[in-house]
Design a protein around this motif. Structure first.
Motif, PDB file in Angstrom:
ATOM      1  N   PRO A 132       0.806  -1.238   0.000  1.00 22.47           N
ATOM      2  CA  PRO A 132       0.000   0.000   0.000  1.00 22.47           C
ATOM      3  C   PRO A 132       0.829   1.273   0.000  1.00 22.47           C
ATOM      4  O   PRO A 132       0.485   2.241  -0.683  1.00 22.47           O
ATOM      5  N   ILE A 133       1.915   1.300   0.772  1.00 19.61           N
ATOM      6  CA  ILE A 133       2.730   2.523   0.834  1.00 19.61           C
ATOM      7  C   ILE A 133       3.409   2.769  -0.513  1.00 19.61           C
ATOM      8  O   ILE A 133       3.491   3.900  -0.985  1.00 19.61           O
ATOM      9  N   TRP A 134       3.909   1.705  -1.131  1.00 21.35           N
ATOM     10  CA  TRP A 134       4.538   1.841  -2.455  1.00 21.35           C
ATOM     11  C   TRP A 134       3.545   2.381  -3.469  1.00 21.35           C
ATOM     12  O   TRP A 134       3.874   3.266  -4.268  1.00 21.35           O
ATOM     13  N   LEU A 135       2.324   1.867  -3.441  1.00 21.94           N
ATOM     14  CA  LEU A 135       1.299   2.354  -4.363  1.00 21.94           C
ATOM     15  C   LEU A 135       0.985   3.819  -4.098  1.00 21.94           C
ATOM     16  O   LEU A 135       0.834   4.623  -5.025  1.00 21.94           O
ATOM     17  N   GLU A 136       0.890   4.191  -2.833  1.00 22.65           N
ATOM     18  CA  GLU A 136       0.560   5.564  -2.477  1.00 22.65           C
ATOM     19  C   GLU A 136       1.657   6.531  -2.910  1.00 22.65           C
ATOM     20  O   GLU A 136       1.372   7.664  -3.319  1.00 22.65           O
ATOM     21  N   ARG A 137       2.904   6.096  -2.826  1.00 24.76           N
ATOM     22  CA  ARG A 137       4.032   6.970  -3.156  1.00 24.76           C
ATOM     23  C   ARG A 137       4.339   7.032  -4.647  1.00 24.76           C
ATOM     24  O   ARG A 137       5.173   7.844  -5.067  1.00 24.76           O
ATOM     25  N   THR A 138       3.733   6.152  -5.450  1.00 23.51           N
ATOM     26  CA  THR A 138       4.071   6.106  -6.876  1.00 23.51           C
ATOM     27  C   THR A 138       2.897   6.399  -7.803  1.00 23.51           C
ATOM     28  O   THR A 138       3.092   6.990  -8.869  1.00 23.51           O
ATOM     29  N   GLN A 139       1.698   6.009  -7.452  1.00 23.09           N
ATOM     30  CA  GLN A 139       0.555   6.203  -8.349  1.00 23.09           C
ATOM     31  C   GLN A 139       0.089   7.652  -8.335  1.00 23.09           C
ATOM     32  O   GLN A 139      -0.059   8.255  -7.271  1.00 23.09           O
ATOM     33  N   ASN A 140      -0.113   8.202  -9.532  1.00 28.66           N
ATOM     34  CA  ASN A 140      -0.531   9.593  -9.711  1.00 28.66           C
ATOM     35  C   ASN A 140       0.461  10.590  -9.117  1.00 28.66           C
ATOM     36  O   ASN A 140       0.087  11.686  -8.711  1.00 28.66           O
ATOM     37  N   VAL A 141       1.716  10.213  -9.079  1.00 28.96           N
ATOM     38  CA  VAL A 141       2.787  11.066  -8.552  1.00 28.96           C
ATOM     39  C   VAL A 141       3.727  11.429  -9.704  1.00 28.96           C
ATOM     40  O   VAL A 141       4.107  10.563 -10.499  1.00 28.96           O
TER      41      VAL A 141
END
Length: 441
Positions: free
Chosen positions: A228-237
């Protein structure tokens, strides 16, 4: 005291304080909202974690939001391109390999292709030499992407990935050392072919690596892709769409993550890439997540290319037959591995005056390249790596200039960072995969 000095020293007159431009400080302060308009300018870097070595970012912040970003480069400048003008054409390989130190074999191949085009011997390069070049470049692409994956994950908090990425990279560097004698900065790809053949021991190591790496890639994805943290830090960033990429000259995985399947191995093939079967991975989101997916997919495609190269590695020469160009790869080495064999020395010193003259000229001057200029580009792990080489007919380059993707791609960082959070500057900058040795060549 002059008026300008008077203002600069902020002397007070009749209760007023003047700024360095002569304006009334009270009026400047009264025109701002100290809560909503408070902006600060900070330096991010140069430091190795986060800004990848000697890259300096000047950020104007409003709270945690980046309002303006500027990349400052040049701290690592080595003058490699200028140094090439004072070395012969073969010696140039030992300089260019040190630019982008994570993909030295691409630097060497692009340079060799440019010199060969000036010499008019592109079609004379042997099949085995071209196959070895493809083999080495694709192994180098894997090792470079592994460094990107390891360092980017570390910068976003996935510390374990740093260990795993460098663990597999060590395997590739061990293969390079077996073939070239060096882990990095090989000067292995040279005008006319490659410095020496691939030993059987290296073939076995590459076969073992082809068995190991797909399992390790699956481990990487299990560690990161669903986290989840990896997705939060990379998606739409750090989003940069294909229009922005084209406007800024961005190439490589960043461009392909925006949806455009532009890969020079397909669109402008070299070294026989048109005869290999491989795909060009793309994504459509144009964010850090897409760049991650593209690079992992590219590792898989490179493994396919390495396997194909091994299967077609037929016996044969690894240098052109013209001895004037083939030197020094065809010099005979003594049994101690520390110099020319006695038979070779005896031949050039006592049996053939022409060989002696030729040997002396090659050692002192190198071969001559016909006058002209060329541009040759290869698909490096970071994008289009181009060489503009100019010859005046002498034994040294008149001018060699590299179109380095790290330098070009970095101009996209403000477009990716402005309007986002300061934490996302780290993710966006890392997703460009800049190598400052190439940027500041």
């Amino acid at each position: 005291m002059t008026t300008s000095n008077y203002a600069a020293e902020r002397e007070t007159t009749e209760g007023k304080v003047f700024t360095v431009t002569g304006g009334d400080w009270d009026e400047v302060v009264s025109g701002t909202d100290p809560i909503n308009d408070e902006r600060i300018v900070v330096n991010m870097g140069p430091q190795h974690p986060s800004t990848h070595g000697v890259l300096r970012l000047v950020l104007e912040l409003e709270g945690e939001t980046v309002r303006e970003a500027r990349s400052v480069v040049g701290y690592l400048h080595t003058g490699i391109e200028k140094n090439l003008e004072y070395r012969n054409w073969v010696q140039g390989s030992t300089f260019v390999t040190r630019m982008d130190y994570l993909s030295p074999l691409f630097n060497e191949t692009a340079y060799a292709l440019a010199v060969e085009k000036l010499l008019g011997i592109t079609d004379d390069i042997t099949e085995r030499a071209n196959t070895i070049r493809v083999l080495m470049m694709e192994l180098n692409r894997i090792s470079s992407h592994l460094v990107w994956l390891a360092t980017t994950a570390m910068e976003l908090g996935a510390i374990n990935m740093m260990l795993y990425g460098f663990r597999e990279r060590e395997y590739v560097l061990d293969i390079f050392e077996t073939i070239t004698g060096l882990r990095m900065n090989h000067a292995y790809v040279r005008p006319g072919g490659v410095a020496q053949d691939v030993p059987d021991d290296a073939i076995r190591k590459i076969r073992d690596f082809l068995q190991l790496m797909p399992k390790r890639l699956k481990e990487y994805e299990n560690l990161l892709s669903g986290q989840p943290i990896w997705l939060e830090r990379t998606q739409n960033v750090a989003v940069l769409d294909v229009t922005g990429c084209m406007a800024l000259g961005v190439t490589g995985p960043v461009l392909r993550s925006a949806g455009l399947a532009w890969d020079l191995r397909k669109t402008m093939p070299y070294c026989g890439y048109e005869t290999y079967e491989f795909d060009v991975p793309t994504h459509t989101d144009g964010d850090v997540w897409g760049r991650y997916l593209v690079r992992v997919a590219e590792i898989r495609e490179s493994l396919k290319l390495v396997e194909q190269a091994l299967d077609r590695l037929k016996p044969g020469p690894v240098m052109v037959s013209d001895k004037k160009i083939a030197w020094p790869a065809q010099l005979a080495i003594g049994v101690d591995g520390m110099g020319n064999s006695l038979e070779h020395v005896a031949k050039i010193m006592g049996q053939s005056m022409e060989s002696l003259i030729h040997h002396f000229k090659l050692v002192t001057e190198g071969f001559r390249v016909p006058p002209g200029q060329v541009y040759v580009a290869v698909e490096s792990p970071r994008g289009e790596l181009g060489v503009h080489a100019v010859s005046d007919g002498g034994t040294r380059p008149y001018r060699v200039h590299y179109r380095e993707p790290s330098f070009v791609n970095l101009q996209a960082l403000p477009a990716m960072a402005e309007g986002g959070l300061i934490a996302d500057v780290i993710a966006g900058g890392a997703s460009l995969d800049p190598v400052m040795g190439g940027c500041d060549r």
